[in-house]
Design an enzyme around this catalytic site. Sequence first.
Site, short mmCIF file in Angstrom:
data_model
loop_
_atom_site.label_atom_id
_atom_site.label_comp_id
_atom_site.label_asym_id
_atom_site.label_seq_id
_atom_site.Cartn_x
_atom_site.Cartn_y
_atom_site.Cartn_z
N PRO A 92 25.10 42.08 28.91
CA PRO A 92 26.27 42.38 29.74
C PRO A 92 27.48 41.53 29.35
CG PRO A 92 24.53 41.30 31.03
CD PRO A 92 23.95 41.60 29.68
N GLU A 119 17.31 36.11 31.74
CA GLU A 119 18.73 35.73 31.64
C GLU A 119 19.24 35.84 30.20
OE1 GLU A 119 20.60 35.04 34.47
OE2 GLU A 119 18.73 35.72 35.39
N ARG A 161 23.44 61.20 17.49
CA ARG A 161 24.10 62.51 17.47
C ARG A 161 25.27 62.57 16.48
NH1 ARG A 161 28.70 62.71 20.41
NH2 ARG A 161 28.65 64.92 20.91
N ASP A 176 34.96 65.86 21.22
CA ASP A 176 34.30 64.91 22.12
C ASP A 176 35.35 64.10 22.88
OD1 ASP A 176 31.83 65.57 21.13
OD2 ASP A 176 31.52 63.69 20.04
CL1 6GU Z 1 23.52 45.81 27.19
N1 6GU Z 1 22.24 44.68 29.20
C1 6GU Z 1 22.11 44.37 30.50
N2 6GU Z 1 21.04 43.66 30.90
N3 6GU Z 1 22.99 44.71 31.43
C2 6GU Z 1 24.03 45.42 31.00
C3 6GU Z 1 24.23 45.79 29.69
C4 6GU Z 1 23.30 45.39 28.79
N4 6GU Z 1 25.38 46.49 29.58
C5 6GU Z 1 25.85 46.54 30.82
N5 6GU Z 1 25.06 45.91 31.69
#
Ligand code: 6GU
Length: 273
Positions: A92, A119, A161, A176
């Site tokens: 994230p 984590e 794709r 797209d």
């Molecule tokens: Cl790639 N991993 C996690 N754990 N949470 C996320 C993410 C990735 N992308 C957005 N939220």
Amino acid sequence: MRLDVVTIFPEYLEPLNVSLVGKARARGQLDVHVHDLRDWTYDRHSTVDDTPYGGGPGMVMKTEPWGEALDEVLAAGYESGACAPALVVPTPSGRPFTQELAVELSERPWLIFTPARYEGIDRRVVDEYATRIPVHEVSIGDYVLAGGEAAVLVMTEAVARLLPGVLGNAESHRDDSFAPGAMADLLEGPVYTKPPLWRGRGVPDVLLSGHHGRIARWRRDEAFRRTALHRPDLIERCDPSAFDRKDREILSILGWAPSPDGRFWRRPQAVEE
Ligand code: 6GU
């Protein structure tokens, strides 16, 4: 293209056997290898995590299993003739996954994904492999998942794709949403198919008219409507030199006006129609 995924939940990647990605695999266009990280643990409990240095909640994934796994995956790939790997680390705190990055990744012959739980992975693992191969730390959006596996499925589908021959019709990418080019930076509007009347609901007359020019214009107007409603930031970001007279007309109807720098922004009093 070769894909390796190292995970503590190999079964989470089962969807890679289905649909577009599954067919690309079956046709030999994608060579997918899913590995269980715990294969590179040697204690009775197959431990992959430990407490964070500096304290705090949660657990951190340990260096050693990842290091051994990645060394072996890299060696096996090179052995089988793969080259130029890139490491994709879902997190994230990564840079946003976009269509542009999907295109970039689709042009590489070999991607290695390292979805983490807990984590995240001890920083030294990414730092180590970044000295050897390109590393992309990538987030799929502004929300938190319990692990990176679902993100791997998302990215894999977006990349697969785009591979030559995977999506039957080469034209399919051009319009797209988010594709560079004609309808660039606009969301796609609504689509319809038979029957022409369903539960009293008809199809917009223009789509049945056979007037290709009018149909194209209607689709573009609808794309503006949808984008203004759901992603006004995309319109603000647009290069206004890409707008023709009719584009400016529909934008004006939707409550948008050019600012002194030429870019469009929403007149504050305008409301959704
Ligand atoms: Cl790639 N991993 C996690 N754990 N949470 C996320 C993410 C990735 N992308 C957005 N939220």
